[in-house]
Design a protein around this motif. Structure first.
Motif, short mmCIF file in Angstrom:
data_model
loop_
_atom_site.label_atom_id
_atom_site.label_comp_id
_atom_site.label_asym_id
_atom_site.label_seq_id
_atom_site.Cartn_x
_atom_site.Cartn_y
_atom_site.Cartn_z
N ARG A 96 11.48 57.22 18.38
CA ARG A 96 10.92 56.41 19.46
C ARG A 96 10.83 57.21 20.76
O ARG A 96 9.85 57.10 21.49
CB ARG A 96 11.78 55.16 19.69
CG ARG A 96 11.69 54.13 18.58
CD ARG A 96 12.24 52.78 19.03
NE ARG A 96 13.62 52.86 19.44
CZ ARG A 96 14.65 52.56 18.67
NH1 ARG A 96 14.45 52.15 17.42
NH2 ARG A 96 15.89 52.63 19.11
N GLN A 97 11.84 58.02 21.04
CA GLN A 97 11.83 58.84 22.25
C GLN A 97 10.68 59.83 22.21
O GLN A 97 10.01 60.08 23.23
CB GLN A 97 13.16 59.57 22.40
CG GLN A 97 14.36 58.67 22.67
CD GLN A 97 14.39 58.12 24.09
OE1 GLN A 97 13.54 58.45 24.92
NE2 GLN A 97 15.38 57.28 24.38
N ILE A 98 10.44 60.41 21.04
CA ILE A 98 9.32 61.35 20.89
C ILE A 98 8.00 60.64 21.14
O ILE A 98 7.13 61.13 21.87
CB ILE A 98 9.32 61.99 19.48
CG1 ILE A 98 10.51 62.95 19.35
CG2 ILE A 98 8.01 62.73 19.22
CD1 ILE A 98 10.70 63.49 17.94
N TYR A 99 7.84 59.46 20.55
CA TYR A 99 6.61 58.70 20.73
C TYR A 99 6.40 58.35 22.20
O TYR A 99 5.27 58.39 22.70
CB TYR A 99 6.64 57.41 19.90
CG TYR A 99 6.51 57.62 18.41
CD1 TYR A 99 6.13 58.85 17.88
CD2 TYR A 99 6.76 56.58 17.51
CE1 TYR A 99 6.01 59.05 16.51
CE2 TYR A 99 6.63 56.76 16.14
CZ TYR A 99 6.27 57.99 15.65
OH TYR A 99 6.15 58.16 14.30
N PHE A 100 7.49 58.01 22.89
CA PHE A 100 7.34 57.65 24.31
C PHE A 100 6.93 58.87 25.13
O PHE A 100 6.12 58.75 26.07
CB PHE A 100 8.64 57.07 24.86
CG PHE A 100 8.51 56.59 26.28
CD1 PHE A 100 7.85 55.41 26.57
CD2 PHE A 100 9.02 57.34 27.33
CE1 PHE A 100 7.70 54.98 27.89
CE2 PHE A 100 8.89 56.92 28.64
CZ PHE A 100 8.23 55.73 28.92
N LYS A 101 7.45 60.05 24.80
CA LYS A 101 7.05 61.26 25.52
C LYS A 101 5.58 61.55 25.31
O LYS A 101 4.87 61.95 26.24
CB LYS A 101 7.90 62.44 25.06
CG LYS A 101 9.33 62.40 25.57
CD LYS A 101 10.12 63.63 25.16
CE LYS A 101 11.53 63.57 25.71
NZ LYS A 101 12.33 64.76 25.33
N PHE A 102 5.10 61.33 24.09
CA PHE A 102 3.68 61.52 23.82
C PHE A 102 2.84 60.51 24.60
O PHE A 102 1.79 60.85 25.16
CB PHE A 102 3.41 61.39 22.32
CG PHE A 102 3.62 62.66 21.55
CD1 PHE A 102 2.55 63.39 21.07
CD2 PHE A 102 4.90 63.15 21.32
CE1 PHE A 102 2.75 64.58 20.37
CE2 PHE A 102 5.10 64.32 20.63
CZ PHE A 102 4.02 65.04 20.14
N HIS A 107 -1.05 59.50 28.77
CA HIS A 107 -1.44 58.48 29.75
C HIS A 107 -1.56 59.04 31.16
O HIS A 107 -1.85 58.28 32.09
CB HIS A 107 -0.47 57.30 29.72
CG HIS A 107 -0.82 56.27 28.70
ND1 HIS A 107 -1.95 55.50 28.79
CD2 HIS A 107 -0.21 55.89 27.55
CE1 HIS A 107 -2.02 54.69 27.75
NE2 HIS A 107 -0.98 54.90 26.99
N GLN A 108 -1.36 60.33 31.32
CA GLN A 108 -1.62 60.94 32.61
C GLN A 108 -3.09 60.79 33.00
O GLN A 108 -3.44 60.80 34.17
CB GLN A 108 -1.23 62.42 32.59
CG GLN A 108 0.25 62.68 32.43
CD GLN A 108 0.57 64.16 32.25
OE1 GLN A 108 -0.29 65.01 32.41
NE2 GLN A 108 1.81 64.45 31.91
N LYS A 109 -3.94 60.64 31.98
CA LYS A 109 -5.38 60.53 32.22
C LYS A 109 -5.78 59.18 32.80
O LYS A 109 -6.71 59.08 33.59
CB LYS A 109 -6.14 60.76 30.90
CG LYS A 109 -6.25 62.22 30.49
CD LYS A 109 -7.43 62.89 31.20
CE LYS A 109 -7.66 64.29 30.67
NZ LYS A 109 -8.87 64.91 31.27
N ASP A 110 -5.11 58.11 32.39
CA ASP A 110 -5.56 56.78 32.79
C ASP A 110 -4.49 55.95 33.49
O ASP A 110 -4.67 54.76 33.72
CB ASP A 110 -6.10 56.01 31.58
CG ASP A 110 -5.00 55.46 30.67
OD1 ASP A 110 -3.85 55.95 30.77
OD2 ASP A 110 -5.28 54.56 29.86
N GLY A 111 -3.37 56.57 33.82
CA GLY A 111 -2.33 55.85 34.55
C GLY A 111 -1.73 54.69 33.78
O GLY A 111 -1.48 53.63 34.36
#
Length: 227
Positions: A96-102, A107-111
């Motif tokens: 889950r932590q890995i997925y959240f980092k991804f 999401h840097q692109k769309d905030g």
């Protein structure tokens, strides 16, 4: 026509899943019986997860490859939904932590627009249907995003507040109340940036305090919110 980054994958709430028998569908997301129709969100999100996330995103070493997802709107939206589904359903905390980092990276692109839109679907319409683990992970994800002061995460919070009933003294109801309050109190920067939300939160929890005054609710620090 290409779908812009952050615009949700069409979830087609009026569309039924025709190619899966209800009795053959084992949902990892929602509570259901074998005669309930397969939920279209459950079906589509699990499809996104199995096709784009499950065997393709397994470690942080693959983070550098995420650039391709930010350049293809269709792929981007599918992967975002798949990652959300993975966070809500996977038992492994490290995964889950890995997925959240991804999620945070792409999401840097769309905030966080697509992520927030996805969570709003669950918080508004389907939260009460969530199984125990997805329900806990939904609250964990909310807490993470509150600490990041993700744009419009307050919309998700307000939807979840509506699920707190003053007459619900069940362990599940009290756990939701405590989880939301703990998340809010741990996110002071979010409160400072959304001061217009404070009166609503104060009224909501003071009302709960009055309704629950005869109960012993461990660790509900209402006075901290007031201060």
């Amino acid at each position: 026509m290409e779908r812009p980054l952050g615009e949700p994958v069409s979830l087609g709430f009026t569309t039924k899943v025709h190619n899966v028998s209800p009795k053959d569908w084992n949902s990892l997301l929602f509570s259901r019986t074998i005669i309930d129709e397969v939920d279209i969100v459950d079906y589509q999100w699990s499809h996104c997860f199995n096709n784009e996330v499950k065997h393709k995103i397994t470690s942080e070493r693959e983070l550098s490859s995420m650039q391709v997802y930010t350049e293809d709107p269709e792929k981007y939206n599918t992967v975002c939904v798949g990652l959300v589904y993975g966070i809500l359903t996977i038992q492994s905390e490290s995964t889950r932590q890995i997925y959240f980092k991804f999620l945070s990276y792409i999401h840097q692109k769309d905030g966080f627009t697509h992520l927030i839109n996805s969570l709003k679907i669950i918080a508004r319409d389907k939260f009460q249907k969530l199984l125990e683990n997805p329900r806990s992970q939904m609250l964990w994800l909310l807490s993470k995003l509150l600490r990041l002061s993700a744009p419009k995460i307050d919309h998700v919070l307000i939807y979840l507040l509506r699920h707190i009933l003053s007459v619900d003294f069940s362990p599940k109801g009290l756990h939701l109340t405590k989880s939301l309050l703990d998340s809010i109190l741990a996110s002071k920067s979010f409160l400072f940036e959304n001061q217009q939300l404070c009166p609503l939160l104060l009224y909501h929890f003071l009302k709960l305090l009055s309704d629950h005054s005869n109960l012993s609710i461990a660790n509900l620090q209402f006075t901290t919110l007031i201060n």
